[in-house]
Scaffold this motif. Sequence first.
Motif, short mmCIF file in Angstrom:
data_model
loop_
_atom_site.label_atom_id
_atom_site.label_comp_id
_atom_site.label_asym_id
_atom_site.label_seq_id
_atom_site.Cartn_x
_atom_site.Cartn_y
_atom_site.Cartn_z
N LEU A 28 0.83 -1.19 0.00
CA LEU A 28 0.00 0.00 0.00
C LEU A 28 0.87 1.25 0.00
CD1 LEU A 28 -2.67 -1.15 2.58
CD2 LEU A 28 -3.02 -0.83 0.14
N ARG A 29 0.43 2.23 -0.72
CA ARG A 29 1.17 3.48 -0.77
C ARG A 29 1.01 4.25 0.53
NH1 ARG A 29 3.38 6.77 -3.93
NH2 ARG A 29 2.21 8.55 -3.17
N ARG A 30 2.07 4.96 0.88
CA ARG A 30 2.03 5.81 2.06
C ARG A 30 2.65 7.15 1.72
NH1 ARG A 30 4.80 2.91 6.86
NH2 ARG A 30 4.24 4.88 7.76
N GLY A 31 2.57 8.05 2.67
CA GLY A 31 3.19 9.34 2.46
C GLY A 31 2.30 10.31 1.70
N PRO A 32 2.87 11.41 1.25
CA PRO A 32 2.11 12.48 0.61
C PRO A 32 1.28 11.99 -0.59
CG PRO A 32 4.36 13.17 0.99
CD PRO A 32 4.29 11.71 1.32
N TRP A 33 0.13 12.57 -0.74
CA TRP A 33 -0.77 12.21 -1.84
C TRP A 33 -0.39 12.96 -3.11
CZ3 TRP A 33 -5.79 9.61 -1.86
CH2 TRP A 33 -5.99 8.83 -0.72
N THR A 34 -0.52 12.27 -4.22
CA THR A 34 -0.27 12.92 -5.51
C THR A 34 -1.58 13.51 -6.03
OG1 THR A 34 -0.79 10.97 -6.82
CG2 THR A 34 1.48 11.18 -6.03
N LEU A 35 -1.44 14.37 -7.02
CA LEU A 35 -2.61 15.00 -7.64
C LEU A 35 -3.53 13.95 -8.25
CD1 LEU A 35 -3.54 17.90 -7.98
CD2 LEU A 35 -2.55 17.89 -10.27
N ASP A 36 -2.94 12.95 -8.86
CA ASP A 36 -3.73 11.88 -9.48
C ASP A 36 -4.55 11.14 -8.44
OD1 ASP A 36 -2.89 12.46 -11.98
OD2 ASP A 36 -1.35 10.90 -12.08
N GLU A 37 -3.91 10.86 -7.31
CA GLU A 37 -4.63 10.16 -6.24
C GLU A 37 -5.79 11.02 -5.72
OE1 GLU A 37 -1.53 7.33 -3.86
OE2 GLU A 37 -1.16 9.47 -3.74
N ASP A 38 -5.50 12.30 -5.55
CA ASP A 38 -6.56 13.22 -5.10
C ASP A 38 -7.74 13.18 -6.06
OD1 ASP A 38 -5.21 13.99 -2.86
OD2 ASP A 38 -4.49 15.89 -3.66
N ASN A 39 -7.44 13.29 -7.34
CA ASN A 39 -8.50 13.30 -8.35
C ASN A 39 -9.30 12.01 -8.32
OD1 ASN A 39 -7.90 15.86 -9.25
ND2 ASN A 39 -6.42 15.13 -10.77
N LEU A 40 -8.58 10.93 -8.15
CA LEU A 40 -9.24 9.63 -8.10
C LEU A 40 -10.20 9.55 -6.91
CD1 LEU A 40 -8.86 7.33 -10.07
CD2 LEU A 40 -7.16 6.32 -8.54
N LEU A 41 -9.73 10.03 -5.79
CA LEU A 41 -10.54 10.00 -4.57
C LEU A 41 -11.77 10.90 -4.72
CD1 LEU A 41 -10.92 9.02 -1.69
CD2 LEU A 41 -9.36 10.79 -0.91
N ILE A 42 -11.55 12.10 -5.23
CA ILE A 42 -12.67 13.03 -5.42
C ILE A 42 -13.70 12.43 -6.37
CG2 ILE A 42 -13.31 15.26 -6.44
CD1 ILE A 42 -10.54 16.28 -5.43
N GLN A 43 -13.19 11.88 -7.44
CA GLN A 43 -14.06 11.28 -8.45
C GLN A 43 -14.90 10.16 -7.85
OE1 GLN A 43 -11.66 10.15 -11.75
NE2 GLN A 43 -13.38 9.78 -13.11
N TYR A 44 -14.24 9.31 -7.08
CA TYR A 44 -14.94 8.17 -6.50
C TYR A 44 -16.02 8.63 -5.52
CZ TYR A 44 -15.77 3.49 -4.67
OH TYR A 44 -16.35 2.31 -4.32
N ILE A 45 -15.65 9.61 -4.69
CA ILE A 45 -16.60 10.07 -3.68
C ILE A 45 -17.76 10.83 -4.34
CG2 ILE A 45 -16.88 11.69 -1.76
CD1 ILE A 45 -14.16 10.73 -0.72
N THR A 46 -17.46 11.54 -5.40
CA THR A 46 -18.52 12.23 -6.14
C THR A 46 -19.56 11.21 -6.65
OG1 THR A 46 -16.90 13.87 -6.84
CG2 THR A 46 -18.98 13.82 -8.03
N CYS A 47 -19.07 10.09 -7.11
CA CYS A 47 -19.98 9.06 -7.65
C CYS A 47 -20.66 8.25 -6.55
CB CYS A 47 -19.22 8.11 -8.55
SG CYS A 47 -18.67 8.87 -10.07
N HIS A 48 -19.90 7.89 -5.53
CA HIS A 48 -20.42 6.91 -4.57
C HIS A 48 -20.67 7.47 -3.17
CE1 HIS A 48 -18.25 4.59 -7.69
NE2 HIS A 48 -19.26 3.77 -7.58
N GLY A 49 -20.25 8.69 -2.94
CA GLY A 49 -20.45 9.28 -1.62
C GLY A 49 -19.37 8.88 -0.63
N GLU A 50 -19.41 9.58 0.54
CA GLU A 50 -18.42 9.30 1.59
C GLU A 50 -18.76 8.00 2.32
OE1 GLU A 50 -18.37 13.83 3.10
OE2 GLU A 50 -17.49 12.38 4.47
N GLY A 51 -17.79 7.54 3.10
CA GLY A 51 -18.02 6.38 3.95
C GLY A 51 -17.55 5.09 3.30
N ARG A 52 -17.72 4.00 4.05
CA ARG A 52 -17.25 2.68 3.61
C ARG A 52 -15.84 2.79 3.05
NH1 ARG A 52 -22.14 3.42 1.44
NH2 ARG A 52 -21.32 3.46 -0.68
N TRP A 53 -14.97 3.31 3.89
CA TRP A 53 -13.64 3.72 3.43
C TRP A 53 -12.80 2.57 2.92
CZ3 TRP A 53 -13.52 8.60 2.43
CH2 TRP A 53 -14.31 9.48 3.18
N ASN A 54 -12.97 1.41 3.56
CA ASN A 54 -12.15 0.27 3.11
C ASN A 54 -12.55 -0.20 1.71
OD1 ASN A 54 -10.41 0.16 5.23
ND2 ASN A 54 -11.61 -1.32 6.39
#
Length: 235
Positions: A28-54
């Motif tokens: 698993l990746r650790r440390g500072p987040w990259t822009l790509d990771e941020d975008n991926l996270l935002i995109q996912y949460i926009t579609c599926h909402g917050e929660g169920r983090w695992n």
Amino acid sequence: MISNKTKRIHKNITSINNSNESGRSDELRRGPWTLDEDNLLIQYITCHGEGRWNSLAKYSGLNRTGKSCRLRWLNYLKPDIKRGNLTPREQILILELHSKWGNRWSIIPYGGHLPGRTDNEIKNYWRTRVQKQARQLKIDSNSKKFLEAIRMHWMPRLLEKIEQNNNNNSSSSSSVANNNQGELPSSDGSNSKPIISNAVNNNSSDVHTYTSSSISVSRSRSISSLASIFSLSTI
DNA sequence: AATACCAGCAACCGCCAATGG
DNA sequence: CCCATTGGCGGTTGCTGGTAT
């Protein structure tokens, strides 16, 4: 002799090599987040909402733990996060709420008192700014003595700052830049002297007295409005 | 210019409570 | 109940950029 900085750089390079040596690391990746990771996270949460983090971590394509995703979202990416320096008003609220709740960081921003501010940010503020003052004064930051010092000397200065800002805003909107908005008075490292030293080192009766708990502050409209906020701070 | 030091803050860690099977 | 999983919290670490020497 190898400096700390050199060691750190070496460590970084090592970790980069480790994550690259097998192309895409299974770890698993650790440390500072990259822009790509941020975008991926935002995109996912926009579609599926917050929660169920695992499951988010699993299915979003992010090679991170659920915890890491949650933290990144809540402390950094969430749309209503407010960035930048804490205003004097926010600083007062933190001091006041901390005196009431102690280190219960998640409660302090709760209830809309500090919209857009995270518990992590408040915790960092307390540790880096407030505890620094206590260290310089050589008193325990949780002691009654320090609390009094804050009430009698620090808060009035912040209140002054707020008043000053209000006056400047009402007289001239162009002077905002000079207000050093959000800066803790003289505590930003530029002045290494403790800003509340008088409170502890002598018994000088400062002109400003501040009795936040009983909300008996009535110095100006801005102050009384702050007092009303404090009276609402019973969560 | 190089190095050491420091402050600020993002991110991680460990613990614990809540929840669900 | 019991156990595993998950989410949340507070404490801590360590990276980064700025400043001092």
